[in-house]
Design a protein around this motif. Structure first.
Motif, PDB file in Angstrom:
ATOM      1  N   TYR A   1       0.827  -1.206   0.000  1.00  0.00           N
ATOM      2  CA  TYR A   1       0.000   0.000   0.000  1.00  0.00           C
ATOM      3  C   TYR A   1       0.870   1.268   0.000  1.00  0.00           C
ATOM      4  CZ  TYR A   1      -3.996   2.997   1.011  1.00  0.00           C
ATOM      5  OH  TYR A   1      -4.981   3.965   0.936  1.00  0.00           O
ATOM      6  N   HIS A   2       2.165   1.121   0.282  1.00  0.00           N
ATOM      7  CA  HIS A   2       3.089   2.259   0.292  1.00  0.00           C
ATOM      8  C   HIS A   2       3.928   2.328  -0.977  1.00  0.00           C
ATOM      9  CE1 HIS A   2       2.009   1.980   4.540  1.00  0.00           C
ATOM     10  NE2 HIS A   2       2.477   3.196   4.705  1.00  0.00           N
ATOM     11  N   MET A   3       3.601   1.537  -1.999  1.00  0.00           N
ATOM     12  CA  MET A   3       4.369   1.538  -3.247  1.00  0.00           C
ATOM     13  C   MET A   3       3.457   1.941  -4.398  1.00  0.00           C
ATOM     14  SD  MET A   3       6.723  -1.876  -2.863  1.00  0.00           S
ATOM     15  CE  MET A   3       7.696  -2.145  -1.375  1.00  0.00           C
ATOM     16  N   ILE A   4       3.868   2.951  -5.126  1.00  0.00           N
ATOM     17  CA  ILE A   4       3.107   3.491  -6.252  1.00  0.00           C
ATOM     18  C   ILE A   4       3.820   3.097  -7.540  1.00  0.00           C
ATOM     19  CG2 ILE A   4       2.267   5.605  -7.340  1.00  0.00           C
ATOM     20  CD1 ILE A   4       2.326   6.902  -4.563  1.00  0.00           C
ATOM     21  N   PRO A   5       3.118   2.450  -8.489  1.00  0.00           N
ATOM     22  CA  PRO A   5       3.772   2.018  -9.734  1.00  0.00           C
ATOM     23  C   PRO A   5       3.974   3.171 -10.717  1.00  0.00           C
ATOM     24  CG  PRO A   5       1.479   1.352  -9.771  1.00  0.00           C
ATOM     25  CD  PRO A   5       1.712   1.974  -8.424  1.00  0.00           C
TER      26      PRO A   5
ATOM     27  N   LYS B   1       0.058  15.656   1.677  1.00  0.00           N
ATOM     28  CA  LYS B   1      -0.539  14.823   2.719  1.00  0.00           C
ATOM     29  C   LYS B   1      -1.158  13.603   2.071  1.00  0.00           C
ATOM     30  CE  LYS B   1      -4.226  14.860   6.205  1.00  0.00           C
ATOM     31  NZ  LYS B   1      -5.327  15.658   6.791  1.00  0.00           N
ATOM     32  N   PHE B   2      -0.847  12.415   2.624  1.00  0.00           N
ATOM     33  CA  PHE B   2      -1.372  11.159   2.101  1.00  0.00           C
ATOM     34  C   PHE B   2      -2.383  10.591   3.088  1.00  0.00           C
ATOM     35  CE2 PHE B   2       2.956  11.580   0.478  1.00  0.00           C
ATOM     36  CZ  PHE B   2       2.752  11.430  -0.884  1.00  0.00           C
ATOM     37  N   GLY B   3      -3.457  10.016   2.551  1.00  0.00           N
ATOM     38  CA  GLY B   3      -4.469   9.413   3.385  1.00  0.00           C
ATOM     39  C   GLY B   3      -5.470  10.436   3.899  1.00  0.00           C
ATOM     40  N   GLU B   4      -6.416   9.950   4.685  1.00  0.00           N
ATOM     41  CA  GLU B   4      -7.485  10.793   5.213  1.00  0.00           C
ATOM     42  C   GLU B   4      -7.686  10.481   6.688  1.00  0.00           C
ATOM     43  OE1 GLU B   4     -10.176  11.048   1.132  1.00  0.00           O
ATOM     44  OE2 GLU B   4     -10.741   9.659   2.740  1.00  0.00           O
TER      45      GLU B   4
ATOM     46  N   ILE C   1       7.785   9.585   4.816  1.00  0.00           N
ATOM     47  CA  ILE C   1       6.540  10.100   5.395  1.00  0.00           C
ATOM     48  C   ILE C   1       6.567   9.838   6.902  1.00  0.00           C
ATOM     49  CG2 ILE C   1       5.191   9.833   3.281  1.00  0.00           C
ATOM     50  CD1 ILE C   1       4.092   7.234   4.345  1.00  0.00           C
ATOM     51  N   ASP C   2       5.707  10.561   7.636  1.00  0.00           N
ATOM     52  CA  ASP C   2       5.729  10.476   9.099  1.00  0.00           C
ATOM     53  C   ASP C   2       4.594   9.638   9.661  1.00  0.00           C
ATOM     54  OD1 ASP C   2       3.631  12.109   8.506  1.00  0.00           O
ATOM     55  OD2 ASP C   2       4.184  13.741   9.866  1.00  0.00           O
ATOM     56  N   GLY C   3       4.042   8.741   8.887  1.00  0.00           N
ATOM     57  CA  GLY C   3       2.981   7.873   9.376  1.00  0.00           C
ATOM     58  C   GLY C   3       2.840   6.640   8.501  1.00  0.00           C
ATOM     59  N   VAL C   4       2.165   5.627   9.035  1.00  0.00           N
ATOM     60  CA  VAL C   4       1.887   4.398   8.284  1.00  0.00           C
ATOM     61  C   VAL C   4       0.483   4.509   7.710  1.00  0.00           C
ATOM     62  CG1 VAL C   4       1.744   1.889   8.380  1.00  0.00           C
ATOM     63  CG2 VAL C   4       3.385   3.090   9.822  1.00  0.00           C
ATOM     64  N   LEU C   5       0.362   4.267   6.409  1.00  0.00           N
ATOM     65  CA  LEU C   5      -0.906   4.431   5.708  1.00  0.00           C
ATOM     66  C   LEU C   5      -1.681   3.115   5.666  1.00  0.00           C
ATOM     67  CD1 LEU C   5       0.404   6.539   2.683  1.00  0.00           C
ATOM     68  CD2 LEU C   5      -0.684   7.389   4.764  1.00  0.00           C
ATOM     69  N   PHE C   6      -3.006   3.222   5.737  1.00  0.00           N
ATOM     70  CA  PHE C   6      -3.889   2.074   5.607  1.00  0.00           C
ATOM     71  C   PHE C   6      -5.082   2.478   4.746  1.00  0.00           C
ATOM     72  CE2 PHE C   6      -1.733   1.250   9.628  1.00  0.00           C
ATOM     73  CZ  PHE C   6      -1.344  -0.073   9.460  1.00  0.00           C
ATOM     74  N   PRO C   7      -5.669   1.547   4.026  1.00  0.00           N
ATOM     75  CA  PRO C   7      -6.913   1.859   3.310  1.00  0.00           C
ATOM     76  C   PRO C   7      -8.003   2.315   4.278  1.00  0.00           C
ATOM     77  CG  PRO C   7      -5.990  -0.221   2.545  1.00  0.00           C
ATOM     78  CD  PRO C   7      -5.196   0.183   3.736  1.00  0.00           C
TER      79      PRO C   7
ATOM     80  N   ALA D   1      -9.155   1.870  11.156  1.00  0.00           N
ATOM     81  CA  ALA D   1      -9.295   1.575  12.579  1.00  0.00           C
ATOM     82  C   ALA D   1      -8.425   0.386  12.944  1.00  0.00           C
ATOM     83  CB  ALA D   1     -10.752   1.294  12.917  1.00  0.00           C
ATOM     84  N   SER D   2      -7.955   0.340  14.161  1.00  0.00           N
ATOM     85  CA  SER D   2      -7.094  -0.756  14.594  1.00  0.00           C
ATOM     86  C   SER D   2      -7.898  -2.048  14.671  1.00  0.00           C
ATOM     87  CB  SER D   2      -6.484  -0.444  15.964  1.00  0.00           C
ATOM     88  OG  SER D   2      -7.510  -0.346  16.931  1.00  0.00           O
TER      89      SER D   2
END
Length: 433
Positions: free
Chosen positions: A323-327, A366-369, A392-398, A403-404
């Motif tokens: 999820y952190h790799m863009i083609p 800024k990435f994510g919401e 980046i300064d955070g881990v991204l998730f869909p 939520a955890s």
């Protein structure tokens, strides 16, 4: 007492050994540099940027041998020419270990194999050519000289002289090598030809597809080139090209991992890619086949916030990294320009069907919401034309995984308890049975 014949034999052997060692001793004495040498003066002078490049290029021994055989003249660029005026991309090219020969050629282009005192007035009126230790020449004087001396005879010693010049001298061979690397001409990809296919209806050979220009993107989508998960099947065998790839993806990924470690603050990301998963080898294979990647690398502080539940499920580390790799090949400048122009940009990721949203915020990207967002923290950690790494300064998730797992599990339990209570409640006007 030894016989006269044995004594003569021993003396002959000693004389032969001394004859063999004498050239080495003479050469060692010859290359010994005096403390008053122009090389020592260069290392102690205010031309610190040039002295540092000479040490990084491993040229001290070569220059010592040159000074021992003849006088030299050094044209030293001022520090501002190497710090602020030099193209950052060109400086990065010179400092790469694989381009050591280009750096040595560039530095030797500033040294003449003889001692020349420069006139104090200005450059000579008549254009003159001086041959350098790089087997090339540099032009001084005339209307538009290549060599502009701003501090003539700045350092004078018995074995040489140093003149301060306005800017760095770049020989044509180094410039051509840099242009090749920048345009990827020297490593342009050539798609391997597959075996001829037979049309089952006509039993004739199918017409081959038109040739793909060298350096163009691969025909297959990157998702088709990726190795399937370990639960499905092993990674596919190499294509018809075999090891004859024009992109050295393994070396480029190795440089990228080493850069993460040397940069500092991204050790967890490098550890996951190399030790916890096989993503590093898979990235190398994709780059070798001509694909490009942009990696959004969370720093160590962000990775430390990952709970054990996030990484416990099989394949979870791979899915997080995908999820952190863009083609695509994106830099900090290109992404910032895109979000400034369009407001919001959705980038495809290697996690099939999932996209990461990029917006402009506080003068950065800024990435994510929501809470599962991250800012572009360290731009352009590594950029070589095939792989781009943005810190980046955070881990991204869909969005559905923001939520955890613990919170999601509690919500699921609450929903099941609520359904059970609703099912057990009797309807009004009817008996429970």
């Amino acid at each position: 007492m030894p016989s006269p014949m044995a004594t003569n034999l021993i003396l002959s052997l000693l004389l032969f050994i001394c004859t063999l060692r004498s050239p080495a001793l003479a050469q060692r004495q010859q290359t010994q540099i005096n403390s008053n040498s122009v090389l020592v003066a260069l290392l102690d002078s205010h031309y610190t940027e040039l002295a540092e490049l000479v040490e990084k290029a491993l040229l001290l021994q070569t220059l010592e041998q040159s000074v021992a055989s003849h006088n030299i003249t050094i044209f030293a660029p001022k520090n501002e020419a190497l710090e602020r005026d030099l193209d950052p991309e060109f400086k990065r090219f010179l400092l790469e270990p694989r381009n050591l020969r280009s750096l040595q050629t560039l530095l030797l282009h500033h040294i003449l194999p003889r001692k020349i005192h420069w006139p104090d007035s200005d450059s000579p009126a008549e254009p003159t050519r001086h041959y350098t230790l790089s087997d090339d020449s540099v032009e001084a004087g005339g209307v538009n000289p290549e060599l502009r001396v701003v501090r003539p005879n700045d350092v004078v010693r018995a074995d040489g002289v140093i003149h301060g010049i306005e800017r760095l001298l770049v020989p044509k061979s180094v410039q051509q090598e840099f242009n090749k690397r920048r345009s990827l001409e020297s490593i342009s990809a050539v798609k391997p030809e597959s075996a001829p296919a037979v049309d089952p209806r006509t039993h004739r050979l199918k017409k081959p597809s038109p040739p793909v220009p060298a350096g163009s993107p691969p025909v297959l989508p990157i998702y088709d080139a990726m190795a399937p998960g370990p639960s499905l099947a092993p990674a596919p065998a190499p294509g018809p090209g075999g090891p004859h790839h024009h992109f050295d993806g393994e070396a480029q990924v190795k440089d990228f991992i080493q850069t993460l470690l040397l940069y500092g603050g991204y050790n967890e990301m490098a550890d996951i890619m190399v030790n916890l998963t096989n993503l590093a080898s898979e990235m190398g294979r994709l780059v070798s086949e001509g694909y490009v990647l942009t990696v959004l690398a969370p720093n160590d502080e962000a990775m430390a916030k990952l709970t054990a539940d996030r990484l416990a499920e099989p394949g979870a580390p791979e899915q997080i990294m995908y999820y952190h790799m863009i083609p695509e090949y994106q830099t900090e400048e290109s992404m910032y320009n895109a979000v400034r122009r369009f407001g919001s940009v959705r980038y495809e990721t290697l996690r099939l069907g999932q996209k990461v949203v990029a917006t402009e915020a506080d003068g950065s990207v800024k990435f994510g919401e929501g809470e599962a967002s991250a800012y572009l923290f360290d731009p352009d950690i590594f950029t070589d034309g095939r792989i781009s790494v943005q810190g980046i300064d955070g881990v991204l998730f869909p969005a559905e995984e923001a939520a955890s797992p613990v919170v999601a599990e509690k919500k699921a339990e609450a929903r099941s308890v609520r359904r059970a209570k609703l099912a057990a409640k009797p309807r009004r006007g009817k008996s429970p049975d």
